[in-house]
Design an enzyme around this catalytic site. Structure first.
Site, PDB file in Angstrom:
ATOM      1  N   SER A   1       0.761  -1.313  -0.052  1.00 26.63           N
ATOM      2  CA  SER A   1       0.153   0.119  -0.089  1.00 26.63           C
ATOM      3  C   SER A   1       0.804   1.320  -0.005  1.00 26.63           C
ATOM      4  O   SER A   1       1.654   1.400   0.926  1.00 26.63           O
ATOM      5  CB  SER A   1      -0.919  -0.162   1.180  1.00 26.63           C
ATOM      6  OG  SER A   1      -1.684   1.311   1.570  1.00 26.63           O
TER       7      SER A   1
ATOM      8  N   HIS B   1      -1.373  -1.346  -3.956  1.00 24.01           N
ATOM      9  CA  HIS B   1      -2.528  -0.841  -3.637  1.00 24.01           C
ATOM     10  C   HIS B   1      -2.664   0.655  -3.422  1.00 24.01           C
ATOM     11  O   HIS B   1      -1.707   1.261  -2.568  1.00 24.01           O
ATOM     12  CB  HIS B   1      -3.000  -1.678  -2.295  1.00 24.01           C
ATOM     13  CG  HIS B   1      -4.341  -1.354  -1.533  1.00 24.01           C
ATOM     14  ND1 HIS B   1      -5.378  -1.798  -1.710  1.00 24.01           N
ATOM     15  CD2 HIS B   1      -4.484  -0.563  -0.348  1.00 24.01           C
ATOM     16  CE1 HIS B   1      -6.232  -1.340  -0.785  1.00 24.01           C
ATOM     17  NE2 HIS B   1      -5.783  -0.552  -0.253  1.00 24.01           N
TER      18      HIS B   1
ATOM     19  N   ASP C   1      -4.805   3.925  -1.929  1.00 24.17           N
ATOM     20  CA  ASP C   1      -5.940   4.188  -1.055  1.00 24.17           C
ATOM     21  C   ASP C   1      -6.275   5.668  -1.406  1.00 24.17           C
ATOM     22  O   ASP C   1      -5.444   6.521  -1.460  1.00 24.17           O
ATOM     23  CB  ASP C   1      -5.412   4.383   0.234  1.00 24.17           C
ATOM     24  CG  ASP C   1      -5.130   3.082   0.796  1.00 24.17           C
ATOM     25  OD1 ASP C   1      -6.001   2.099   0.666  1.00 24.17           O
ATOM     26  OD2 ASP C   1      -4.349   2.622   1.586  1.00 24.17           O
TER      27      ASP C   1
ATOM     28  N   MET D   1      -8.625   8.695  -0.347  1.00 25.59           N
ATOM     29  CA  MET D   1      -9.470   9.154   0.688  1.00 25.59           C
ATOM     30  C   MET D   1      -9.969  10.673   0.480  1.00 25.59           C
ATOM     31  O   MET D   1      -9.001  11.449  -0.050  1.00 25.59           O
ATOM     32  CB  MET D   1      -8.699   9.207   2.051  1.00 25.59           C
ATOM     33  CG  MET D   1      -7.795   7.644   2.105  1.00 25.59           C
ATOM     34  SD  MET D   1      -7.365   7.773   3.781  1.00 25.59           S
ATOM     35  CE  MET D   1      -6.289   5.923   3.812  1.00 25.59           C
TER      36      MET D   1
ATOM     37  N   HIS E   1      -8.507   1.688  -4.114  1.00 21.96           N
ATOM     38  CA  HIS E   1      -9.299   1.517  -3.052  1.00 21.96           C
ATOM     39  C   HIS E   1     -10.043   2.925  -2.848  1.00 21.96           C
ATOM     40  O   HIS E   1      -9.356   3.949  -2.193  1.00 21.96           O
ATOM     41  CB  HIS E   1      -8.495   0.969  -1.680  1.00 21.96           C
ATOM     42  CG  HIS E   1      -9.552   0.774  -0.628  1.00 21.96           C
ATOM     43  ND1 HIS E   1      -8.907   0.583   0.739  1.00 21.96           N
ATOM     44  CD2 HIS E   1     -10.858   1.133  -0.316  1.00 21.96           C
ATOM     45  CE1 HIS E   1      -9.657   0.416   1.510  1.00 21.96           C
ATOM     46  NE2 HIS E   1     -11.075   0.956   0.945  1.00 21.96           N
TER      47      HIS E   1
ATOM     48  N   MET F   1     -12.148   5.256  -0.841  1.00 24.41           N
ATOM     49  CA  MET F   1     -12.831   5.844   0.325  1.00 24.41           C
ATOM     50  C   MET F   1     -13.165   6.966   0.133  1.00 24.41           C
ATOM     51  O   MET F   1     -12.745   7.999   0.832  1.00 24.41           O
ATOM     52  CB  MET F   1     -11.706   5.806   1.486  1.00 24.41           C
ATOM     53  CG  MET F   1     -11.471   4.090   1.778  1.00 24.41           C
ATOM     54  SD  MET F   1      -9.856   4.076   2.614  1.00 24.41           S
ATOM     55  CE  MET F   1      -8.572   4.000   1.368  1.00 24.41           C
TER      56      MET F   1
ATOM     57  N   MET G   1     -11.927  -5.012   5.336  1.00 24.74           N
ATOM     58  CA  MET G   1     -11.093  -3.993   6.156  1.00 24.74           C
ATOM     59  C   MET G   1     -10.798  -4.837   7.520  1.00 24.74           C
ATOM     60  O   MET G   1     -11.778  -5.166   8.276  1.00 24.74           O
ATOM     61  CB  MET G   1     -11.764  -2.708   6.353  1.00 24.74           C
ATOM     62  CG  MET G   1     -12.060  -1.874   5.118  1.00 24.74           C
ATOM     63  SD  MET G   1     -10.649  -1.655   4.147  1.00 24.74           S
ATOM     64  CE  MET G   1      -9.593  -0.738   5.349  1.00 24.74           C
TER      65      MET G   1
ATOM     66  N   PHE H   1      -6.172   5.394   7.812  1.00 16.58           N
ATOM     67  CA  PHE H   1      -4.853   5.620   8.282  1.00 16.58           C
ATOM     68  C   PHE H   1      -4.162   4.133   8.148  1.00 16.58           C
ATOM     69  O   PHE H   1      -4.866   3.363   8.435  1.00 16.58           O
ATOM     70  CB  PHE H   1      -4.633   6.009   9.731  1.00 16.58           C
ATOM     71  CG  PHE H   1      -5.299   7.227   9.920  1.00 16.58           C
ATOM     72  CD1 PHE H   1      -4.594   8.808   9.579  1.00 16.58           C
ATOM     73  CD2 PHE H   1      -6.655   7.378  10.399  1.00 16.58           C
ATOM     74  CE1 PHE H   1      -5.471  10.049   9.904  1.00 16.58           C
ATOM     75  CE2 PHE H   1      -7.369   8.476  10.539  1.00 16.58           C
ATOM     76  CZ  PHE H   1      -6.878   9.876  10.208  1.00 16.58           C
ATOM     77  N   GLY H   2      -2.746   4.490   7.877  1.00 12.83           N
ATOM     78  CA  GLY H   2      -1.988   3.102   7.775  1.00 12.83           C
ATOM     79  C   GLY H   2      -1.537   2.949   9.419  1.00 12.83           C
ATOM     80  O   GLY H   2      -1.758   3.790  10.390  1.00 12.83           O
TER      81      GLY H   2
ATOM     82  N   ASP I   1      -7.054  -5.952   4.422  1.00 11.53           N
ATOM     83  CA  ASP I   1      -6.627  -4.466   4.288  1.00 11.53           C
ATOM     84  C   ASP I   1      -6.577  -3.752   5.845  1.00 11.53           C
ATOM     85  O   ASP I   1      -7.660  -3.558   6.334  1.00 11.53           O
ATOM     86  CB  ASP I   1      -7.176  -3.572   3.409  1.00 11.53           C
ATOM     87  CG  ASP I   1      -6.816  -2.180   3.156  1.00 11.53           C
ATOM     88  OD1 ASP I   1      -5.480  -2.011   3.638  1.00 11.53           O
ATOM     89  OD2 ASP I   1      -7.059  -1.272   2.372  1.00 11.53           O
TER      90      ASP I   1
ATOM     91  N   GLY J   1      -3.392  -3.676   8.732  1.00 11.69           N
ATOM     92  CA  GLY J   1      -2.518  -4.222  10.030  1.00 11.69           C
ATOM     93  C   GLY J   1      -2.141  -5.651   9.724  1.00 11.69           C
ATOM     94  O   GLY J   1      -1.804  -6.523  10.389  1.00 11.69           O
TER      95      GLY J   1
HETATM   96  C1  DX5 Z   1      -6.308   2.019   5.547  1.00 13.06           C
HETATM   97  C2  DX5 Z   1      -5.925   1.687   4.190  1.00 13.06           C
HETATM   98  C3  DX5 Z   1      -4.767   0.542   3.983  1.00 13.06           C
HETATM   99  C4  DX5 Z   1      -3.708   1.012   4.728  1.00 13.06           C
HETATM  100  C5  DX5 Z   1      -3.171  -0.202   5.346  1.00 13.06           C
HETATM  101  O1  DX5 Z   1      -7.468   2.914   5.352  1.00 13.06           O
HETATM  102  O2  DX5 Z   1      -6.873   1.413   3.399  1.00 13.06           O
HETATM  103  O3  DX5 Z   1      -4.709   0.203   2.812  1.00 13.06           O
HETATM  104  O4  DX5 Z   1      -2.712   1.509   3.930  1.00 13.06           O
HETATM  105  O5  DX5 Z   1      -1.914   0.032   6.052  1.00 13.06           O
HETATM  106  P1  DX5 Z   1      -1.146  -0.739   7.029  1.00 13.06           P
HETATM  107  O6  DX5 Z   1      -0.819  -2.131   6.371  1.00 13.06           O
HETATM  108  O7  DX5 Z   1       0.154  -0.068   7.926  1.00 13.06           O
HETATM  109  O8  DX5 Z   1      -2.341  -1.185   8.072  1.00 13.06           O
HETATM  110 ZN    ZN Z   2      -6.778   0.554   1.343  1.00 11.77          ZN
END
Ligand code: DX5
Ligand code: ZN
Length: 218
Positions: free
Chosen positions: A8, A33, A35, A37, A66, A68, A137, A143-144, A173, A175
């Site tokens: 990601s 991947h 994201d 947002m 993805h 959002m 999810m 957030f990552g 997706d 953690g």
């Molecule tokens: C969260 C994102 C994820 C994110 C995952 O909203 O959709 O794609 O990048 O990050 P990690 O792998 O650090 O949890």
């Molecule tokens: Zn994602």
């Protein structure tokens, strides 16, 4: 079934996106991947179609976009044009997710439906003919680097039972790490998104080691 690793880019260095994409491809990633947002559907803002388009020449790997964003429909064509290969929309993102999935397919792209941690798998049975992927999810999106929600493993089993033998990917997706990747794969997941656990370290050698560690943990 081979499990794909989808780094990601949310965890990459945004000032060096092109180089980060090339590095993660060389390091053995399968999909990218991305994201998207909007600061409305989720409490964070990332990038739009112009940035996805600018990223496209820097890797041959499929772009797994993805969304959002709410609404998503007005932007589906723009992300398709920007070079997305898979476009996923949230089940919670609007009243007409089924229509969004049909539009994505009509644009010649693979269609995915996303379930937030608090969303039930119910209703998925009515979308099975419209989808190529279910994105489950395992954190609340935005957030990552958040902690994996363990209840998701049972949910993946439910999704797998619904899908049966259909050629529909199950993607996870949030953690994802060496601590849960094997569990997720055994539950039925075949695409693992990984931000923090791939990009930690910051060099191509780190990414290669991190991706290999995920594969070894399967
Ligand atoms: C969260 C994102 C994820 C994110 C995952 O909203 O959709 O794609 O990048 O990050 P990690 O792998 O650090 O949890
Ligand atoms: Zn994602």
């Amino acid at each position: 079934m081979t499990v794909k690793i989808a780094p990601s880019v949310l965890s990459s260095d945004f000032a060096r996106l092109g180089a980060e994409l090339a590095a993660v491809e060389a390091a053995g990633g399968d999909w990218i991947h991305i994201d998207i947002m909007d600061g409305h559907f989720v409490p964070n803002i990332t990038f739009g179609p112009a940035v996805v388009k600018a990223m496209r020449p820097h890797t041959k790997l499929p772009f797994d976009v993805h969304l959002m964003i709410e609404p998503a429909d007005p932007f589906l064509a723009a992300f398709a044009d920007a070079g997305a290969d898979v476009i996923s929309v949230h089940k919670e993102g609007g009243a007409h997710v089924h229509r969004s999935l049909q539009v994505i397919r009509s644009l010649g792209k693979k269609a995915g439906v996303v379930l937030n941690p608090g969303t039930d798998v119910g209703g998925l049975e009515y979308m099975l003919d419209e989808i190529d992927l279910v994105l489950v999810m395992s954190v609340n999106p935005g957030f990552g680097g958040q902690a994996f929600i363990p209840a998701v493993v049972e949910k993946v089993k439910k999704v797998k039972a619904l899908i049966g033998d259909r050629p529909i990917h199950i993607e996870i997706d949030g953690g994802v790490s060496t601590a849960n990747a094997g569990l997720l794969a055994r539950a039925g997941a075949d695409v693992l998104v990984a931000g923090t656990s791939v990009f930690k370290g910051g060099t191509e050698a780190d990414y290669r080691r991190n991706i290999q560690a995920l594969r070894d943990s399967l």
